[in-house]
Design a protein around this motif. Structure first.
Motif, PDB file in Angstrom:
ATOM      1  N   ASP A   1      79.965  47.457 -73.063  1.00  0.00           N
ATOM      2  CA  ASP A   1      81.316  47.919 -72.735  1.00  0.00           C
ATOM      3  C   ASP A   1      82.128  46.814 -72.051  1.00  0.00           C
ATOM      4  O   ASP A   1      83.336  46.671 -72.315  1.00  0.00           O
ATOM      5  CB  ASP A   1      81.252  49.153 -71.828  1.00  0.00           C
ATOM      6  CG  ASP A   1      80.738  50.386 -72.560  1.00  0.00           C
ATOM      7  OD1 ASP A   1      80.780  50.399 -73.808  1.00  0.00           O
ATOM      8  OD2 ASP A   1      80.291  51.336 -71.887  1.00  0.00           O
TER       9      ASP A   1
ATOM     10  N   CYS B   1      81.707  43.616 -72.529  1.00  0.00           N
ATOM     11  CA  CYS B   1      82.024  42.649 -73.587  1.00  0.00           C
ATOM     12  C   CYS B   1      83.220  43.116 -74.411  1.00  0.00           C
ATOM     13  O   CYS B   1      84.115  42.322 -74.747  1.00  0.00           O
ATOM     14  CB  CYS B   1      80.826  42.448 -74.508  1.00  0.00           C
ATOM     15  SG  CYS B   1      79.436  41.575 -73.758  1.00  0.00           S
ATOM     16  N   VAL B   2      83.248  44.394 -74.753  1.00  0.00           N
ATOM     17  CA  VAL B   2      84.365  44.937 -75.528  1.00  0.00           C
ATOM     18  C   VAL B   2      85.669  44.762 -74.762  1.00  0.00           C
ATOM     19  O   VAL B   2      86.704  44.389 -75.333  1.00  0.00           O
ATOM     20  CB  VAL B   2      84.112  46.423 -75.866  1.00  0.00           C
ATOM     21  CG1 VAL B   2      85.382  47.069 -76.437  1.00  0.00           C
ATOM     22  CG2 VAL B   2      82.969  46.552 -76.860  1.00  0.00           C
ATOM     23  N   SER B   3      85.643  44.982 -73.452  1.00  0.00           N
ATOM     24  CA  SER B   3      86.848  44.809 -72.640  1.00  0.00           C
ATOM     25  C   SER B   3      87.356  43.378 -72.690  1.00  0.00           C
ATOM     26  O   SER B   3      88.565  43.134 -72.849  1.00  0.00           O
ATOM     27  CB  SER B   3      86.549  45.215 -71.188  1.00  0.00           C
ATOM     28  OG  SER B   3      87.662  44.981 -70.354  1.00  0.00           O
TER      29      SER B   3
ATOM     30  N   LEU C   1      86.851  41.130 -75.067  1.00  0.00           N
ATOM     31  CA  LEU C   1      87.335  40.814 -76.408  1.00  0.00           C
ATOM     32  C   LEU C   1      88.640  41.544 -76.724  1.00  0.00           C
ATOM     33  O   LEU C   1      89.496  41.020 -77.452  1.00  0.00           O
ATOM     34  CB  LEU C   1      86.276  41.155 -77.446  1.00  0.00           C
ATOM     35  CG  LEU C   1      84.982  40.333 -77.389  1.00  0.00           C
ATOM     36  CD1 LEU C   1      84.038  40.751 -78.498  1.00  0.00           C
ATOM     37  CD2 LEU C   1      85.278  38.846 -77.468  1.00  0.00           C
ATOM     38  N   GLN C   2      88.808  42.733 -76.190  1.00  0.00           N
ATOM     39  CA  GLN C   2      90.069  43.455 -76.394  1.00  0.00           C
ATOM     40  C   GLN C   2      91.227  42.747 -75.701  1.00  0.00           C
ATOM     41  O   GLN C   2      92.350  42.705 -76.229  1.00  0.00           O
ATOM     42  CB  GLN C   2      89.950  44.889 -75.883  1.00  0.00           C
ATOM     43  CG  GLN C   2      89.140  45.802 -76.794  1.00  0.00           C
ATOM     44  CD  GLN C   2      88.966  47.190 -76.219  1.00  0.00           C
ATOM     45  OE1 GLN C   2      88.970  47.378 -74.986  1.00  0.00           O
ATOM     46  NE2 GLN C   2      88.778  48.176 -77.088  1.00  0.00           N
ATOM     47  N   ASN C   3      90.990  42.177 -74.537  1.00  0.00           N
ATOM     48  CA  ASN C   3      92.037  41.435 -73.836  1.00  0.00           C
ATOM     49  C   ASN C   3      92.473  40.222 -74.646  1.00  0.00           C
ATOM     50  O   ASN C   3      93.660  39.877 -74.678  1.00  0.00           O
ATOM     51  CB  ASN C   3      91.551  41.001 -72.452  1.00  0.00           C
ATOM     52  CG  ASN C   3      91.478  42.153 -71.477  1.00  0.00           C
ATOM     53  OD1 ASN C   3      92.155  43.161 -71.638  1.00  0.00           O
ATOM     54  ND2 ASN C   3      90.635  42.023 -70.460  1.00  0.00           N
TER      55      ASN C   3
ATOM     56  N   ILE D   1      79.904  44.501 -81.486  1.00  0.00           N
ATOM     57  CA  ILE D   1      80.805  44.451 -80.335  1.00  0.00           C
ATOM     58  C   ILE D   1      82.182  43.965 -80.768  1.00  0.00           C
ATOM     59  O   ILE D   1      83.219  44.507 -80.352  1.00  0.00           O
ATOM     60  CB  ILE D   1      80.217  43.539 -79.235  1.00  0.00           C
ATOM     61  CG1 ILE D   1      78.989  44.195 -78.608  1.00  0.00           C
ATOM     62  CG2 ILE D   1      81.254  43.230 -78.162  1.00  0.00           C
ATOM     63  CD1 ILE D   1      78.209  43.279 -77.699  1.00  0.00           C
TER      64      ILE D   1
ATOM     65  N   ARG E   1      84.064  46.792 -82.473  1.00  0.00           N
ATOM     66  CA  ARG E   1      84.602  47.766 -81.510  1.00  0.00           C
ATOM     67  C   ARG E   1      85.868  47.272 -80.833  1.00  0.00           C
ATOM     68  O   ARG E   1      86.737  48.056 -80.452  1.00  0.00           O
ATOM     69  CB  ARG E   1      83.554  48.072 -80.436  1.00  0.00           C
ATOM     70  CG  ARG E   1      82.414  48.967 -80.871  1.00  0.00           C
ATOM     71  CD  ARG E   1      81.445  49.183 -79.717  1.00  0.00           C
ATOM     72  NE  ARG E   1      82.107  49.756 -78.540  1.00  0.00           N
ATOM     73  CZ  ARG E   1      81.560  49.825 -77.320  1.00  0.00           C
ATOM     74  NH1 ARG E   1      80.323  49.333 -77.128  1.00  0.00           N
ATOM     75  NH2 ARG E   1      82.218  50.356 -76.315  1.00  0.00           N
ATOM     76  N   ALA E   2      85.991  45.952 -80.681  1.00  0.00           N
ATOM     77  CA  ALA E   2      87.113  45.364 -79.935  1.00  0.00           C
ATOM     78  C   ALA E   2      88.275  44.957 -80.842  1.00  0.00           C
ATOM     79  O   ALA E   2      89.251  44.367 -80.361  1.00  0.00           O
ATOM     80  CB  ALA E   2      86.627  44.150 -79.154  1.00  0.00           C
TER      81      ALA E   2
ATOM     82  N   TRP F   1      88.032  43.034 -83.782  1.00  0.00           N
ATOM     83  CA  TRP F   1      87.820  41.791 -84.514  1.00  0.00           C
ATOM     84  C   TRP F   1      86.924  42.075 -85.721  1.00  0.00           C
ATOM     85  O   TRP F   1      85.933  42.796 -85.609  1.00  0.00           O
ATOM     86  CB  TRP F   1      87.143  40.740 -83.630  1.00  0.00           C
ATOM     87  CG  TRP F   1      87.951  40.341 -82.433  1.00  0.00           C
ATOM     88  CD1 TRP F   1      87.965  40.951 -81.211  1.00  0.00           C
ATOM     89  CD2 TRP F   1      88.865  39.250 -82.346  1.00  0.00           C
ATOM     90  NE1 TRP F   1      88.821  40.305 -80.360  1.00  0.00           N
ATOM     91  CE2 TRP F   1      89.393  39.240 -81.033  1.00  0.00           C
ATOM     92  CE3 TRP F   1      89.276  38.261 -83.247  1.00  0.00           C
ATOM     93  CZ2 TRP F   1      90.311  38.302 -80.591  1.00  0.00           C
ATOM     94  CZ3 TRP F   1      90.203  37.319 -82.814  1.00  0.00           C
ATOM     95  CH2 TRP F   1      90.713  37.342 -81.505  1.00  0.00           C
TER      96      TRP F   1
END
Length: 339
Positions: free
Chosen positions: A253, A255-257, A259-261, A312, A315-316, A318
Protein backbone atom coordinates in the motif's frame (compact mmCIF):
# COMPACT_ATOMS: atom_id res chain seq x y z
CA UNK A 1 26.55 -29.55 -3.59
CA UNK A 2 29.38 -31.11 -1.60
CA UNK A 3 29.39 -32.64 1.85
CA UNK A 4 26.17 -31.74 3.75
CA UNK A 5 27.95 -31.45 7.10
CA UNK A 6 30.55 -29.13 5.59
CA UNK A 7 27.78 -26.97 4.11
CA UNK A 8 25.98 -26.68 7.44
CA UNK A 9 29.24 -26.04 9.27
CA UNK A 10 30.11 -23.20 6.90
CA UNK A 11 26.69 -21.66 7.54
CA UNK A 12 27.00 -21.99 11.32
CA UNK A 13 30.42 -20.38 11.46
CA UNK A 14 29.80 -17.80 8.75
CA UNK A 15 29.03 -15.26 11.48
CA UNK A 16 32.59 -15.59 12.76
CA UNK A 17 33.96 -14.50 9.39
CA UNK A 18 31.64 -11.51 9.07
CA UNK A 19 32.33 -10.35 12.62
CA UNK A 20 36.10 -10.66 12.09
CA UNK A 21 35.64 -8.62 8.92
CA UNK A 22 33.63 -6.01 10.83
CA UNK A 23 36.16 -5.75 13.66
CA UNK A 24 39.09 -5.24 11.28
CA UNK A 25 37.16 -2.59 9.36
CA UNK A 26 35.88 -0.77 12.43
CA UNK A 27 39.30 -0.69 14.08
CA UNK A 28 40.88 0.78 10.93
CA UNK A 29 43.33 -2.04 10.20
CA UNK A 30 42.87 -1.94 6.42
CA UNK A 31 43.40 1.82 6.27
CA UNK A 32 46.42 1.61 8.59
CA UNK A 33 48.13 -0.91 6.30
CA UNK A 34 47.49 1.14 3.16
CA UNK A 35 49.68 -0.16 0.33
CA UNK A 36 52.51 -1.28 2.61
CA UNK A 37 53.46 -4.49 4.39
CA UNK A 38 53.62 -3.77 8.11
CA UNK A 39 54.31 -5.57 11.35
CA UNK A 40 51.20 -6.25 13.44
CA UNK A 41 52.77 -4.54 16.46
CA UNK A 42 53.34 -1.35 14.44
CA UNK A 43 49.72 -1.34 13.30
CA UNK A 44 48.59 -1.87 16.89
CA UNK A 45 50.77 1.02 18.08
CA UNK A 46 49.37 3.40 15.46
CA UNK A 47 45.77 2.48 16.31
CA UNK A 48 46.28 2.29 20.12
CA UNK A 49 45.37 -1.41 20.21
CA UNK A 50 46.69 -4.34 22.20
CA UNK A 51 49.60 -5.83 20.16
CA UNK A 52 49.01 -9.50 20.97
CA UNK A 53 45.27 -9.40 20.30
CA UNK A 54 45.80 -7.30 17.18
CA UNK A 55 48.12 -9.94 15.77
CA UNK A 56 45.52 -12.64 16.39
CA UNK A 57 42.83 -10.59 14.67
CA UNK A 58 45.09 -9.86 11.70
CA UNK A 59 45.99 -13.55 11.46
CA UNK A 60 42.27 -14.35 11.28
CA UNK A 61 41.78 -11.66 8.63
CA UNK A 62 44.52 -13.38 6.67
CA UNK A 63 42.76 -16.74 7.12
CA UNK A 64 39.64 -15.38 5.40
CA UNK A 65 41.58 -13.84 2.51
CA UNK A 66 41.59 -10.14 3.42
CA UNK A 67 45.24 -9.87 4.51
CA UNK A 68 48.43 -11.68 3.51
CA UNK A 69 50.72 -12.80 6.36
CA UNK A 70 54.41 -13.63 6.04
CA UNK A 71 56.68 -15.48 8.47
CA UNK A 72 57.64 -12.35 10.40
CA UNK A 73 54.14 -11.46 11.62
CA UNK A 74 53.83 -8.70 9.05
CA UNK A 75 50.82 -8.22 6.83
CA UNK A 76 49.72 -6.67 3.55
CA UNK A 77 46.22 -6.02 2.27
CA UNK A 78 44.92 -8.36 -0.46
CA UNK A 79 42.82 -7.21 -3.41
CA UNK A 80 39.71 -8.19 -1.47
CA UNK A 81 40.94 -6.36 1.63
CA UNK A 82 41.46 -3.17 -0.37
CA UNK A 83 37.70 -2.99 -0.77
CA UNK A 84 37.56 -2.32 2.99
CA UNK A 85 39.78 0.77 2.74
CA UNK A 86 37.96 4.07 3.03
CA UNK A 87 39.64 5.66 -0.01
CA UNK A 88 38.99 2.81 -2.44
CA UNK A 89 36.75 4.04 -5.31
CA UNK A 90 34.53 0.96 -4.88
CA UNK A 91 34.87 0.78 -1.11
CA UNK A 92 32.60 -1.63 0.77
CA UNK A 93 33.67 -0.25 4.14
CA UNK A 94 30.37 1.52 4.81
CA UNK A 95 28.38 -1.55 3.86
CA UNK A 96 30.43 -3.63 6.29
CA UNK A 97 30.00 -1.21 9.18
CA UNK A 98 26.22 -1.07 8.68
CA UNK A 99 25.32 -4.68 7.98
CA UNK A 100 27.58 -6.19 10.64
CA UNK A 101 27.26 -3.27 13.05
CA UNK A 102 25.38 -3.41 16.37
CA UNK A 103 22.00 -2.18 15.13
CA UNK A 104 21.62 -4.56 12.21
CA UNK A 105 23.15 -7.37 14.20
CA UNK A 106 20.57 -6.86 16.95
CA UNK A 107 17.50 -6.79 14.73
CA UNK A 108 18.21 -10.26 13.32
CA UNK A 109 17.78 -11.77 16.79
CA UNK A 110 14.03 -11.10 16.47
CA UNK A 111 13.63 -13.21 13.31
CA UNK A 112 12.10 -16.34 14.94
CA UNK A 113 9.58 -14.26 16.91
CA UNK A 114 8.55 -12.33 13.80
CA UNK A 115 7.95 -15.56 11.91
CA UNK A 116 5.88 -16.90 14.82
CA UNK A 117 3.57 -13.92 15.23
CA UNK A 118 3.45 -12.67 11.64
CA UNK A 119 4.58 -9.11 12.40
CA UNK A 120 7.75 -7.87 10.73
CA UNK A 121 9.97 -4.81 11.44
CA UNK A 122 12.48 -5.90 14.07
CA UNK A 123 13.93 -2.40 14.11
CA UNK A 124 10.73 -1.25 15.82
CA UNK A 125 10.87 -4.22 18.21
CA UNK A 126 14.49 -3.48 19.18
CA UNK A 127 14.56 0.34 19.17
CA UNK A 128 10.91 1.39 19.31
CA UNK A 129 11.01 3.26 16.02
CA UNK A 130 11.50 2.80 12.29
CA UNK A 131 15.06 2.76 10.95
CA UNK A 132 14.67 6.13 9.23
CA UNK A 133 13.42 7.67 12.49
CA UNK A 134 16.35 6.06 14.31
CA UNK A 135 18.76 7.65 11.83
CA UNK A 136 17.20 11.05 12.56
CA UNK A 137 17.91 10.68 16.28
CA UNK A 138 21.15 8.68 16.35
CA UNK A 139 23.96 10.52 14.58
CA UNK A 140 26.31 7.53 14.68
CA UNK A 141 23.82 5.25 12.96
CA UNK A 142 22.98 8.00 10.45
CA UNK A 143 26.64 8.37 9.46
CA UNK A 144 27.15 4.64 9.06
CA UNK A 145 23.89 4.29 7.13
CA UNK A 146 24.86 7.13 4.79
CA UNK A 147 28.29 5.61 4.13
CA UNK A 148 26.71 2.21 3.46
CA UNK A 149 24.29 3.68 0.94
CA UNK A 150 27.29 5.11 -0.90
CA UNK A 151 28.95 1.67 -0.77
CA UNK A 152 25.89 0.04 -2.27
CA UNK A 153 25.30 2.77 -4.83
CA UNK A 154 28.38 2.24 -6.97
CA UNK A 155 27.66 -1.44 -7.64
CA UNK A 156 23.94 -0.90 -8.08
CA UNK A 157 24.42 2.00 -10.48
CA UNK A 158 26.82 0.01 -12.67
CA UNK A 159 24.30 -2.85 -12.91
CA UNK A 160 21.44 -0.45 -13.74
CA UNK A 161 23.47 1.34 -16.42
CA UNK A 162 24.39 -1.98 -18.00
CA UNK A 163 20.77 -3.15 -17.93
CA UNK A 164 19.70 0.07 -19.68
CA UNK A 165 22.64 0.42 -22.06
CA UNK A 166 20.42 -0.16 -25.11
CA UNK A 167 17.35 1.63 -23.74
CA UNK A 168 15.88 4.33 -25.99
CA UNK A 169 15.75 7.58 -24.00
CA UNK A 170 15.18 9.69 -27.12
CA UNK A 171 11.55 10.41 -26.18
CA UNK A 172 12.48 11.45 -22.66
CA UNK A 173 13.41 15.05 -21.91
CA UNK A 174 13.31 15.01 -18.12
CA UNK A 175 13.78 12.23 -15.61
CA UNK A 176 13.12 12.34 -11.86
CA UNK A 177 14.81 10.01 -9.37
CA UNK A 178 12.40 9.56 -6.46
CA UNK A 179 14.31 9.04 -3.22
CA UNK A 180 17.54 9.40 -5.17
CA UNK A 181 19.83 10.26 -2.26
CA UNK A 182 22.66 12.52 -3.33
CA UNK A 183 22.12 11.70 -6.98
CA UNK A 184 24.78 9.16 -7.93
CA UNK A 185 22.48 7.02 -10.06
CA UNK A 186 20.46 9.86 -11.62
CA UNK A 187 23.57 11.88 -12.44
CA UNK A 188 25.17 8.80 -14.02
CA UNK A 189 22.13 8.33 -16.29
CA UNK A 190 22.08 12.01 -17.23
CA UNK A 191 25.83 11.94 -17.94
CA UNK A 192 25.30 9.03 -20.33
CA UNK A 193 22.55 10.82 -22.28
CA UNK A 194 23.46 14.36 -23.22
CA UNK A 195 19.91 15.56 -23.91
CA UNK A 196 18.46 14.57 -20.53
CA UNK A 197 17.66 16.89 -17.67
CA UNK A 198 17.27 15.36 -14.25
CA UNK A 199 15.72 15.96 -10.85
CA UNK A 200 16.43 14.20 -7.57
CA UNK A 201 13.57 14.19 -5.07
CA UNK A 202 14.90 13.56 -1.59
CA UNK A 203 14.29 14.47 2.06
CA UNK A 204 15.70 17.93 2.92
CA UNK A 205 18.10 16.54 5.53
CA UNK A 206 19.80 14.37 2.89
CA UNK A 207 20.45 17.39 0.68
CA UNK A 208 21.71 19.81 3.34
CA UNK A 209 25.38 19.27 2.46
CA UNK A 210 25.72 20.48 -1.15
CA UNK A 211 29.37 19.47 -1.34
CA UNK A 212 28.32 15.80 -1.09
CA UNK A 213 25.95 15.93 -4.08
CA UNK A 214 27.16 14.11 -7.19
CA UNK A 215 26.11 16.50 -9.97
CA UNK A 216 29.30 18.59 -10.03
CA UNK A 217 31.75 15.69 -9.80
CA UNK A 218 29.94 13.84 -12.61
CA UNK A 219 29.87 16.97 -14.79
CA UNK A 220 26.11 17.46 -14.95
CA UNK A 221 25.51 20.30 -12.49
CA UNK A 222 23.88 22.37 -15.25
CA UNK A 223 21.36 19.60 -16.02
CA UNK A 224 20.43 18.21 -12.59
CA UNK A 225 18.25 19.82 -9.93
CA UNK A 226 17.92 18.60 -6.34
CA UNK A 227 14.36 18.96 -5.04
CA UNK A 228 13.69 18.66 -1.30
CA UNK A 229 10.41 16.95 -0.58
CA UNK A 230 8.47 13.90 0.58
CA UNK A 231 7.65 11.15 -1.93
CA UNK A 232 4.55 10.27 0.12
CA UNK A 233 3.17 13.76 -0.53
CA UNK A 234 4.09 14.71 -4.12
CA UNK A 235 6.58 14.27 -6.94
CA UNK A 236 7.83 16.80 -9.54
CA UNK A 237 6.47 16.70 -13.09
CA UNK A 238 8.69 14.66 -15.44
CA UNK A 239 8.73 12.52 -18.58
CA UNK A 240 10.18 9.56 -16.70
CA UNK A 241 10.66 8.42 -13.12
CA UNK A 242 13.19 6.04 -11.62
CA UNK A 243 13.47 4.55 -8.16
CA UNK A 244 16.51 2.56 -7.08
CA UNK A 245 16.09 0.43 -3.97
CA UNK A 246 13.10 2.49 -2.77
CA UNK A 247 9.98 0.35 -3.10
CA UNK A 248 11.60 -2.57 -1.28
CA UNK A 249 11.60 -0.40 1.86
CA UNK A 250 7.79 -0.27 2.00
CA UNK A 251 4.70 -2.49 2.04
CA UNK A 252 2.43 -2.77 -1.00
CA UNK A 253 0.00 0.00 0.00
CA UNK A 254 2.87 2.39 0.74
CA UNK A 255 4.42 1.57 -2.65
CA UNK A 256 1.12 2.28 -4.42
CA UNK A 257 0.95 5.67 -2.68
CA UNK A 258 4.44 6.60 -3.88
CA UNK A 259 3.70 5.55 -7.46
CA UNK A 260 0.33 7.32 -7.50
CA UNK A 261 2.00 10.58 -6.49
CA UNK A 262 4.35 10.22 -9.46
CA UNK A 263 1.48 9.36 -11.80
CA UNK A 264 -0.43 12.47 -10.71
CA UNK A 265 2.35 14.75 -12.01
CA UNK A 266 3.70 12.64 -14.87
CA UNK A 267 3.64 13.76 -18.48
CA UNK A 268 1.41 11.87 -20.91
CA UNK A 269 2.95 8.49 -21.70
CA UNK A 270 5.56 8.91 -18.96
CA UNK A 271 7.88 6.01 -18.18
CA UNK A 272 8.62 4.37 -14.86
CA UNK A 273 11.75 2.40 -13.98
CA UNK A 274 11.80 0.46 -10.71
CA UNK A 275 15.34 -0.71 -9.97
CA UNK A 276 15.51 -3.50 -7.42
CA UNK A 277 16.92 -6.91 -6.54
CA UNK A 278 14.19 -8.83 -8.34
CA UNK A 279 13.33 -12.22 -6.85
CA UNK A 280 13.60 -15.03 -9.46
CA UNK A 281 11.56 -18.23 -9.64
CA UNK A 282 11.55 -21.25 -7.32
CA UNK A 283 14.75 -23.24 -6.95
CA UNK A 284 16.99 -20.46 -8.26
CA UNK A 285 19.48 -19.16 -5.66
CA UNK A 286 19.62 -15.36 -5.60
CA UNK A 287 20.76 -12.58 -3.29
CA UNK A 288 17.23 -11.12 -3.32
CA UNK A 289 15.86 -14.13 -1.42
CA UNK A 290 18.31 -13.44 1.42
CA UNK A 291 17.93 -9.67 1.25
CA UNK A 292 14.19 -10.21 1.67
CA UNK A 293 14.78 -11.59 5.17
CA UNK A 294 16.94 -8.58 6.02
CA UNK A 295 14.08 -6.31 4.89
CA UNK A 296 11.72 -8.31 7.09
CA UNK A 297 13.96 -7.41 10.02
CA UNK A 298 14.73 -3.83 8.97
CA UNK A 299 11.25 -2.45 8.28
CA UNK A 300 7.89 -2.94 6.58
CA UNK A 301 9.22 -3.73 3.10
CA UNK A 302 10.19 -6.80 1.13
CA UNK A 303 11.95 -7.99 -2.00
CA UNK A 304 9.53 -8.87 -4.80
CA UNK A 305 9.27 -10.77 -8.05
CA UNK A 306 8.92 -8.82 -11.30
CA UNK A 307 5.26 -9.85 -11.37
CA UNK A 308 4.73 -8.46 -7.87
CA UNK A 309 6.28 -5.12 -8.83
CA UNK A 310 4.13 -5.04 -11.95
CA UNK A 311 0.99 -5.68 -9.88
CA UNK A 312 1.86 -2.68 -7.71
CA UNK A 313 2.41 -0.56 -10.81
CA UNK A 314 -0.96 -1.64 -12.16
CA UNK A 315 -2.73 -0.63 -8.94
CA UNK A 316 -1.09 2.81 -9.11
CA UNK A 317 -2.08 3.58 -12.70
CA UNK A 318 1.04 2.45 -14.54
CA UNK A 319 0.96 -0.18 -17.29
CA UNK A 320 3.68 -2.83 -16.81
CA UNK A 321 5.98 -3.23 -19.82
CA UNK A 322 9.01 -5.48 -19.23
CA UNK A 323 12.06 -6.09 -17.04
CA UNK A 324 15.63 -5.28 -18.08
CA UNK A 325 18.70 -7.07 -16.69
CA UNK A 326 22.46 -6.74 -16.91
CA UNK A 327 24.58 -9.81 -17.66
CA UNK A 328 24.71 -10.24 -13.88
CA UNK A 329 21.02 -10.54 -12.93
CA UNK A 330 21.62 -9.38 -9.35
CA UNK A 331 19.40 -6.36 -10.10
CA UNK A 332 16.57 -5.76 -12.54
CA UNK A 333 14.81 -2.69 -13.92
CA UNK A 334 11.05 -3.23 -14.01
CA UNK A 335 9.57 -0.83 -16.58
CA UNK A 336 6.10 0.68 -16.71
CA UNK A 337 4.31 3.42 -18.65
CA UNK A 338 1.56 5.79 -17.62
CA UNK A 339 -1.82 4.70 -18.90
Amino acid sequence: MGDPAELVGDLIFGRWRSQILHAGTRLGIFDALGDARRDAAAVAGELSLDPALTYRLMRALSAIGLLDEDGARSFAVTDAGRLLQSDHPESMRGMTLLEEGPEHYAIWTHLPDMIRDGRQNAFDREFGRHAFEHANTDEGYAQVFDAAMSSYSGLQTSLVLEALKDYDFSGVGSICDIGGGRGHMLCSIVAAHGHLKGMVLERPEVLDEPEKLWAASLGVADRVEFVPGDMFEAAPAADAYCMKMILHDWDDDECVSILQNAAAQAASGARLMVMEHVVPGPGEPHFAKLFDIHMMCWGTGRERTAEEYMAIMDRAGWEPVTTHYAANPMMGVVEGRLR
